[in-house]
Design a protein around this motif. Structure first.
Motif, PDB file in Angstrom:
ATOM      1  N   THR A  38       0.834  -1.210   0.000  1.00 60.81           N
ATOM      2  CA  THR A  38       0.000   0.000   0.000  1.00 60.81           C
ATOM      3  C   THR A  38       0.864   1.253   0.000  1.00 60.81           C
ATOM      4  OG1 THR A  38      -1.649  -1.228   1.287  1.00 60.81           O
ATOM      5  CG2 THR A  38      -1.926   1.154   1.158  1.00 60.81           C
ATOM      6  N   LEU A  39       1.945   1.220   0.776  1.00 59.81           N
ATOM      7  CA  LEU A  39       2.862   2.369   0.814  1.00 59.81           C
ATOM      8  C   LEU A  39       3.468   2.630  -0.561  1.00 59.81           C
ATOM      9  CD1 LEU A  39       4.412   4.522   2.405  1.00 59.81           C
ATOM     10  CD2 LEU A  39       6.107   2.764   2.974  1.00 59.81           C
ATOM     11  N   LEU A  40       3.861   1.566  -1.255  1.00 53.21           N
ATOM     12  CA  LEU A  40       4.434   1.730  -2.600  1.00 53.21           C
ATOM     13  C   LEU A  40       3.409   2.343  -3.552  1.00 53.21           C
ATOM     14  CD1 LEU A  40       6.460  -1.596  -3.005  1.00 53.21           C
ATOM     15  CD2 LEU A  40       7.366   0.731  -2.740  1.00 53.21           C
ATOM     16  N   LEU A  41       2.165   1.909  -3.464  1.00 53.29           N
ATOM     17  CA  LEU A  41       1.124   2.477  -4.329  1.00 53.29           C
ATOM     18  C   LEU A  41       0.845   3.935  -3.994  1.00 53.29           C
ATOM     19  CD1 LEU A  41      -1.453  -0.440  -4.709  1.00 53.29           C
ATOM     20  CD2 LEU A  41       0.208   0.394  -6.374  1.00 53.29           C
ATOM     21  N   VAL A  42       0.891   4.272  -2.696  1.00 53.10           N
ATOM     22  CA  VAL A  42       0.705   5.672  -2.295  1.00 53.10           C
ATOM     23  C   VAL A  42       1.824   6.534  -2.880  1.00 53.10           C
ATOM     24  CG1 VAL A  42       0.764   7.267  -0.337  1.00 53.10           C
ATOM     25  CG2 VAL A  42      -0.626   5.192  -0.215  1.00 53.10           C
ATOM     26  N   LEU A  43       3.063   6.048  -2.774  1.00 51.80           N
ATOM     27  CA  LEU A  43       4.196   6.814  -3.293  1.00 51.80           C
ATOM     28  C   LEU A  43       4.154   6.910  -4.810  1.00 51.80           C
ATOM     29  CD1 LEU A  43       7.048   5.384  -1.014  1.00 51.80           C
ATOM     30  CD2 LEU A  43       5.879   7.591  -0.811  1.00 51.80           C
ATOM     31  N   ALA A  44       3.624   5.851  -5.463  1.00 53.99           N
ATOM     32  CA  ALA A  44       3.586   5.850  -6.925  1.00 53.99           C
ATOM     33  C   ALA A  44       2.376   6.584  -7.490  1.00 53.99           C
ATOM     34  CB  ALA A  44       3.590   4.407  -7.440  1.00 53.99           C
ATOM     35  N   ALA A  45       1.397   6.882  -6.664  1.00 52.73           N
ATOM     36  CA  ALA A  45       0.180   7.557  -7.131  1.00 52.73           C
ATOM     37  C   ALA A  45       0.538   8.920  -7.710  1.00 52.73           C
ATOM     38  CB  ALA A  45      -0.820   7.696  -5.990  1.00 52.73           C
ATOM     39  N   GLY A  46      -0.084   9.222  -8.826  1.00 57.19           N
ATOM     40  CA  GLY A  46       0.226  10.484  -9.494  1.00 57.19           C
ATOM     41  C   GLY A  46      -0.325  11.703  -8.778  1.00 57.19           C
ATOM     42  N   ALA A  47      -1.361  11.518  -7.980  1.00 59.96           N
ATOM     43  CA  ALA A  47      -1.982  12.665  -7.311  1.00 59.96           C
ATOM     44  C   ALA A  47      -1.031  13.272  -6.284  1.00 59.96           C
ATOM     45  CB  ALA A  47      -3.277  12.215  -6.621  1.00 59.96           C
ATOM     46  N   ARG A  48      -1.062  14.572  -6.171  1.00 62.88           N
ATOM     47  CA  ARG A  48      -0.257  15.265  -5.165  1.00 62.88           C
ATOM     48  C   ARG A  48      -0.873  15.055  -3.797  1.00 62.88           C
ATOM     49  NH1 ARG A  48      -0.355  20.064  -2.428  1.00 62.88           N
ATOM     50  NH2 ARG A  48      -2.397  20.506  -3.314  1.00 62.88           N
ATOM     51  N   ASN A  49      -0.027  14.872  -2.800  1.00 64.84           N
ATOM     52  CA  ASN A  49      -0.537  14.718  -1.444  1.00 64.84           C
ATOM     53  C   ASN A  49      -1.026  16.072  -0.943  1.00 64.84           C
ATOM     54  OD1 ASN A  49      -1.190  13.831   1.101  1.00 64.84           O
ATOM     55  ND2 ASN A  49       0.920  13.763   1.836  1.00 64.84           N
ATOM     56  N   ALA A  50      -2.331  16.187  -0.729  1.00 63.81           N
ATOM     57  CA  ALA A  50      -2.910  17.469  -0.326  1.00 63.81           C
ATOM     58  C   ALA A  50      -2.541  17.843   1.096  1.00 63.81           C
ATOM     59  CB  ALA A  50      -4.434  17.410  -0.476  1.00 63.81           C
ATOM     60  N   VAL A  51      -2.183  16.867   1.920  1.00 68.28           N
ATOM     61  CA  VAL A  51      -1.826  17.139   3.316  1.00 68.28           C
ATOM     62  C   VAL A  51      -0.312  17.280   3.392  1.00 68.28           C
ATOM     63  CG1 VAL A  51      -1.870  16.263   5.677  1.00 68.28           C
ATOM     64  CG2 VAL A  51      -3.834  15.903   4.187  1.00 68.28           C
ATOM     65  N   THR A  52       0.139  18.498   3.505  1.00 72.25           N
ATOM     66  CA  THR A  52       1.581  18.775   3.560  1.00 72.25           C
ATOM     67  C   THR A  52       2.037  19.180   4.947  1.00 72.25           C
ATOM     68  OG1 THR A  52       1.140  21.065   2.876  1.00 72.25           O
ATOM     69  CG2 THR A  52       1.637  19.462   1.139  1.00 72.25           C
ATOM     70  N   GLU A  53       1.097  19.415   5.855  1.00 71.05           N
ATOM     71  CA  GLU A  53       1.471  19.802   7.216  1.00 71.05           C
ATOM     72  C   GLU A  53       2.139  18.634   7.942  1.00 71.05           C
ATOM     73  OE1 GLU A  53      -2.141  22.164   5.987  1.00 71.05           O
ATOM     74  OE2 GLU A  53      -1.520  20.055   5.974  1.00 71.05           O
ATOM     75  N   ARG A  54       2.972  18.954   8.883  1.00 71.04           N
ATOM     76  CA  ARG A  54       3.664  17.928   9.673  1.00 71.04           C
ATOM     77  C   ARG A  54       2.652  17.169  10.523  1.00 71.04           C
ATOM     78  NH1 ARG A  54       8.869  19.036  13.623  1.00 71.04           N
ATOM     79  NH2 ARG A  54       8.961  16.954  14.567  1.00 71.04           N
ATOM     80  N   ALA A  55       2.772  15.851  10.555  1.00 77.17           N
ATOM     81  CA  ALA A  55       1.865  15.011  11.343  1.00 77.17           C
ATOM     82  C   ALA A  55       1.944  15.394  12.817  1.00 77.17           C
ATOM     83  CB  ALA A  55       2.216  13.541  11.164  1.00 77.17           C
ATOM     84  N   LEU A  56       0.798  15.518  13.459  1.00 74.59           N
ATOM     85  CA  LEU A  56       0.773  15.953  14.854  1.00 74.59           C
ATOM     86  C   LEU A  56       1.455  14.960  15.794  1.00 74.59           C
ATOM     87  CD1 LEU A  56      -2.882  17.352  15.082  1.00 74.59           C
ATOM     88  CD2 LEU A  56      -0.748  18.649  14.961  1.00 74.59           C
ATOM     89  N   LEU A  57       1.455  13.684  15.430  1.00 76.53           N
ATOM     90  CA  LEU A  57       2.041  12.661  16.301  1.00 76.53           C
ATOM     91  C   LEU A  57       3.460  12.283  15.890  1.00 76.53           C
ATOM     92  CD1 LEU A  57      -0.956  10.170  16.782  1.00 76.53           C
ATOM     93  CD2 LEU A  57      -0.353  12.178  18.132  1.00 76.53           C
ATOM     94  N   ARG A  58       4.019  12.967  14.932  1.00 72.96           N
ATOM     95  CA  ARG A  58       5.311  12.551  14.384  1.00 72.96           C
ATOM     96  C   ARG A  58       6.409  12.501  15.450  1.00 72.96           C
ATOM     97  NH1 ARG A  58       8.823  15.785   9.748  1.00 72.96           N
ATOM     98  NH2 ARG A  58      10.716  14.509   9.933  1.00 72.96           N
ATOM     99  N   GLY A  59       6.603  13.584  16.158  1.00 72.64           N
ATOM    100  CA  GLY A  59       7.669  13.640  17.163  1.00 72.64           C
ATOM    101  C   GLY A  59       7.512  12.592  18.254  1.00 72.64           C
TER     102      GLY A  59
END
Length: 437
Positions: A38-59
């Motif tokens: 699924t991750l590979l398909l997400v990365l290969a998808a032509g659509a731009r990722n509309a969510v560019t903000e940093r994930a709130l739980l990342r840190g």
């Protein structure tokens, strides 16, 4: 294809214990393989990722993951064992929060993101049906320990507590929808059906922890909705308690028992947990940095009369295995999930009952998740916790997408600026232009 994989992963995350397939690669199961595909398909998808903000739980997720790696290193240095087993355990511990990032950045539009949220709740209801079927198959007579429903979370009663935590976690999502979907009668009816299914599933697990968490979550949501309503429903529940199956009341009454001389004492299960927790504290005092990841069961026999037992409390387990640094990272992560819930409540438009219901429901679900690890330790269990992380990522994505659409919607509703003819009607008439309408 990507959408189908995202939907299938939600289903398989809960049901992976029932449908296990060997990948042929040591330490890699089907859930991991699905994630990578699924991750590979997400990365290969032509659509731009509309969510560019940093994930709130990342840190907090990265910090807790780093502490787990440190704990893994302590285990290898202090008490090395089967390396492949330890690497697999570390991988399983690190995996569930990755689902949060995958679904936060899944490149689906607002409509499809909403569909995935519905899928999470639908899978919870389907899992509840399985536990209900098991409960009726066992019967509603006297309580029998081996007749506890575990749904899709295990093959026997030993996994009933894990199932109870899952059902208690997702019950608030349906309760919130039933309480706050004021004008959407069809969705409210569906939510009430979900409440009934998950409440029955919790009952048939005979998990006293799940009973407490479910009632607390219900009380919080009722107070949030209306104090009067909470009193009315609370009184109704007390009056209806006498109609519960005898097996349920027997299970609750087991907590307090009579000793040989008539003294009050707790049941053996509760007493064993207290001894294990005391042993865990002694284990930590002897090993201030922790005994190492996946070493608790091997060590607890040195500090208590219980050999190869789980801690039955994830916070105690983390302190014993990963030390205070690991516990601090865990508490920061749990606190961050509450900050995510607060973000969702603040971002929900006041005129959108669905967004408000989901935000409030997720807040109480987060509370139930934190409490569910007080009397058990399912935090690393992907089938229990996986869809919680999925839901968090999807709801954050929804909030981000709605925020991006809000300015465009406001601009569309704003009145158009006056034309030159409207601003200067006399000049327009002198030039022979038609009068403004």
């Amino acid at each position: 294809m990507l959408r189908l994989l995202l939907l299938f992963q939600i289903f398989y995350t809960v049901y992976q214990g029932h449908y296990e397939f060997a990948s042929g690669i040591p330490g890699l199961n089907l859930a991991n393989a699905l994630f990578l595909l699924t991750l590979l398909l997400v990365l290969a998808a032509g659509a731009r990722n509309a969510v560019t903000e940093r994930a709130l739980l990342r840190g907090p997720v990265l910090l807790f993951s780093a502490m787990l790696v440190v704990s893994f290193g302590i285990a290898q240095a202090r008490a090395p064992g089967d390396l492949m087993t330890d690497v697999t355990y570390l991988k399983n511990a690190l995996f569930p929060p990755l689902l949060y990032f995958l679904y936060l950045h899944c490149k689906q539009d607002l409509k499809n993101t909403r569909l995935l949220v519905i899928a999470v709740m639908a899978v919870a209801a389907i899992a509840a049906v399985q536990a209900i079927r098991q409960g009726f198959d066992y019967g509603l007579g006297n309580f029998v320990e081996s007749h506890r429903a575990s749904g899709p979370f295990g093959d026997n009663y030993r996994d009933a507590n894990r199932a109870g935590v899952y059902y208690a976690m997702f019950l608030p999502m349906f309760v919130a929808a039933a309480l706050f979907f004021r004008s959407r009668k069809l969705w409210r009816a569906g939510a009430l059906g979900g409440v009934g299914l998950l409440a029955l599933a919790v009952m048939f697990t005979y998990s006293r922890q799940a009973y407490f968490i479910s009632l607390l979550g219900l009380a919080v949501l009722l107070l949030r909705r209306s104090v009067v309503l909470s009193v009315v429903i609370g009184v109704s529940l007390v009056l209806l308690a006498s109609y519960l199956p005898e097996s349920v009341t027997q299970r609750v009454e087991e907590t307090q028992q009579k000793g040989p001389h008539g003294e009050e004492r707790v049941d053996e299960s509760t007493a064993s947990r207290w001894e294990i927790w005391a042993g865990a504290m002694a284990m930590w005092r002897a090993n201030p940095a922790g005994v190492g990841l996946n070493r608790f069961k091997d060590e607890i026999g040195k500090y208590s009369s219980f050999q190869h037992f789980d801690a039955h409390n994830f916070y105690v387990l983390t302190l014993a295995e990963s030390g205070p640094q690991g516990l601090a990272a865990l508490l920061l992560l749990v606190a961050a999930t509450f900050r995510l819930a607060r973000f969702l409540r603040r971002q929900a438009p006041t005129d959108d009952p669905e967004a408000n219901a989901l935000a409030i429901g997720f807040t109480v679900t987060t509370l139930c998740m934190a409490l569910g690890n007080l009397y058990g330790s399912p935090f690393f269990e992907t089938n229990v916790m996986g869809t919680y992380w999925v839901l968090g990522g999807l709801l954050e994505r929804q909030a981000r997408l709605r925020a991006q659409l809000a300015p465009a919607a406001q601009a569309a509703l704003a009145p158009a600026p006056p034309s030159m003819q409207e601003r200067f009607p006399l000049a327009a008439r002198a030039r022979g232009l038609p009068p403004p309408r």
